[in-house]
Scaffold this motif. Structure first.
Motif, PDB file in Angstrom:
ATOM      1  N   THR A   1      -2.826  14.557  -6.371  1.00 59.30           N
ATOM      2  CA  THR A   1      -3.957  13.727  -5.954  1.00 59.30           C
ATOM      3  C   THR A   1      -4.718  14.345  -4.784  1.00 59.30           C
ATOM      4  OG1 THR A   1      -2.338  12.423  -4.688  1.00 59.30           O
ATOM      5  CG2 THR A   1      -3.075  11.512  -6.791  1.00 59.30           C
TER       6      THR A   1
ATOM      7  N   VAL B   1       0.838  -1.201   0.000  1.00 54.96           N
ATOM      8  CA  VAL B   1       0.000   0.000   0.000  1.00 54.96           C
ATOM      9  C   VAL B   1       0.872   1.248   0.000  1.00 54.96           C
ATOM     10  CG1 VAL B   1      -1.684   1.334   1.322  1.00 54.96           C
ATOM     11  CG2 VAL B   1      -1.940  -1.142   1.128  1.00 54.96           C
TER      12      VAL B   1
ATOM     13  N   THR C   1       1.658   7.373  -6.369  1.00 51.06           N
ATOM     14  CA  THR C   1       0.651   8.390  -6.689  1.00 51.06           C
ATOM     15  C   THR C   1       0.957   9.748  -6.052  1.00 51.06           C
ATOM     16  OG1 THR C   1      -0.764   7.881  -4.773  1.00 51.06           O
ATOM     17  CG2 THR C   1      -1.116   6.590  -6.782  1.00 51.06           C
TER      18      THR C   1
ATOM     19  N   HIS D   1      -8.441  15.616  -4.980  1.00 52.75           N
ATOM     20  CA  HIS D   1      -9.355  15.007  -4.006  1.00 52.75           C
ATOM     21  C   HIS D   1     -10.195  16.089  -3.341  1.00 52.75           C
ATOM     22  CE1 HIS D   1     -10.326  14.075   0.228  1.00 52.75           C
ATOM     23  NE2 HIS D   1     -10.668  12.900  -0.244  1.00 52.75           N
TER      24      HIS D   1
ATOM     25  N   LEU E   1       0.896   4.207  -2.795  1.00 56.59           N
ATOM     26  CA  LEU E   1       0.647   5.602  -2.435  1.00 56.59           C
ATOM     27  C   LEU E   1       1.824   6.486  -2.833  1.00 56.59           C
ATOM     28  CD1 LEU E   1      -0.926   5.062   1.096  1.00 56.59           C
ATOM     29  CD2 LEU E   1      -2.134   5.781  -0.976  1.00 56.59           C
TER      30      LEU E   1
ATOM     31  N   MET F   1      -2.738   8.197   2.682  1.00 59.57           N
ATOM     32  CA  MET F   1      -1.718   9.039   2.054  1.00 59.57           C
ATOM     33  C   MET F   1      -1.004   9.890   3.099  1.00 59.57           C
ATOM     34  SD  MET F   1      -0.463   9.840  -0.974  1.00 59.57           S
ATOM     35  CE  MET F   1       0.229  11.187  -1.940  1.00 59.57           C
TER      36      MET F   1
ATOM     37  N   TYR G   1      -8.235   6.752   0.926  1.00 57.19           N
ATOM     38  CA  TYR G   1      -6.986   7.081   0.235  1.00 57.19           C
ATOM     39  C   TYR G   1      -6.288   8.251   0.917  1.00 57.19           C
ATOM     40  CZ  TYR G   1      -3.793   8.987  -3.225  1.00 57.19           C
ATOM     41  OH  TYR G   1      -2.671   9.478  -3.846  1.00 57.19           O
ATOM     42  N   LYS G   2      -7.042   9.314   1.206  1.00 58.66           N
ATOM     43  CA  LYS G   2      -6.434  10.506   1.822  1.00 58.66           C
ATOM     44  C   LYS G   2      -5.829  10.181   3.182  1.00 58.66           C
ATOM     45  CE  LYS G   2      -8.615  13.754   4.120  1.00 58.66           C
ATOM     46  NZ  LYS G   2      -9.514  14.881   4.495  1.00 58.66           N
TER      47      LYS G   2
ATOM     48  N   SER H   1     -12.274   7.614  -1.464  1.00 57.53           N
ATOM     49  CA  SER H   1     -11.299   8.702  -1.583  1.00 57.53           C
ATOM     50  C   SER H   1     -10.828   9.171  -0.209  1.00 57.53           C
ATOM     51  CB  SER H   1     -11.890   9.872  -2.376  1.00 57.53           C
ATOM     52  OG  SER H   1     -12.985  10.449  -1.701  1.00 57.53           O
TER      53      SER H   1
END
Length: 262
Positions: free
Chosen positions: A144, A5, A12, A148, A9, A73, A69-70, A66
């Motif tokens: 990203t 993961v 990206t 987002h 990340l 991240m 993801y944030k 999302s």
């Protein structure tokens, strides 16, 4: 698994120079986004109940994925290391649509459904709309994360417009008060979260900006610095209610001019 993961990340994590407020990216996205929101909401204004449930659920799933993801991240790439960045805990005013859109398709009570839709149409529309006029929280050093934030808040604008044009929320002052009760309940929940995680966050958590930490919002930050967080909160909540009421009045004007609504 975590390392896989992390590698994804990191792949990206495309760095960029933080865009300037009212620069080409901000203005272009705002103008195109607002136009598309209006056009799409108008096209979908007569959507069936089944279609509207799909819209809410689809947006809710997108926001949830999302948000995951944030969070990952920030935790694994942007600010790795011990300690959680409590400022991004997902219970800000603009985070609530993620939960409501996932719940709405399964709510049976028309009263509760209208209160939730009214909240999305007024309070969350207000949050999304204002964000594009004070965009400091939307513009980041990664592509990203920037998109987002931009897409997330533009979806709030779309939701508010869609709900208004389809007649699913705030068609009367009674509906507005239902949305306001929803907002006040969420403020109380946010304050409870702030208090519960006050020590572990080192006093950094401030969901809904209702304290006990000082507000970081423009104007309200100065009030809390000079007079205390409780004074800032006592001004902030009525001011937000007033702003939502202005949104309600604006959409009611549109609804009256467009008999096709609802």
């Amino acid at each position: 698994m975590i390392e896989t993961v992390r590698q994804f990340l990191a792949w990206t994590a495309w760095e960029m120079e933080v865009p300037k407020p009212y620069g080409p990216l901000h203005l272009g996205f705002t103008l195109v986004g607002f136009t598309l929101c209006a056009l799409l909401a108008w096209k979908l204004r007569n959507a069936s109940e089944r279609t509207s449930r799909g819209i809410f659920l689809g947006i809710g799933i997108f926001l949830l994925l999302s948000e995951v993801y944030k969070q990952l991240m920030y935790e694994l790439v942007v600010e790795p290391g011990p300690g959680y960045r409590w400022g991004i805990f997902p219970f800000h005013l603009c985070s609530i649509p993620m939960y409501l859109c996932l719940i709405l398709p399964f709510v049976k009570s028309e009263r509760i459904k209208r209160a939730m839709c009214g909240f999305l149409m007024t309070y969350n529309m207000l949050g999304g709309f204002i964000s594009f006029f004070e965009p400091s929280g939307l513009l980041h050093e990664y592509w990203t994360l920037t998109f987002h934030a931009l897409i997330w808040h533009m979806l709030l604008v779309f939701l508010g417009t869609f709900i208004a044009l389809s007649g699913r929320g705030c068609r009367s002052r009674k509906d507005y008060w239902g949305a306001t009760v929803t907002f006040l309940v969420l403020c109380a929940v946010a304050f409870g979260i702030n208090c519960a995680f006050w020590n572990i966050s080192g006093g950094q958590i401030n969901m809904f900006f209702v304290g006990p930490a000082n507000s970081s919002l423009v104007v309200f930050h100065q009030i809390s610095e000079m007079l205390g967080w409780y004074v800032s909160t006592a001004v902030y909540i009525p001011a937000t209610c007033l702003g939502a009421y202005v949104i309600y009045l604006g959409f009611r004007f549109v609804q009256r001019k467009l008999p096709v609504c609802g």
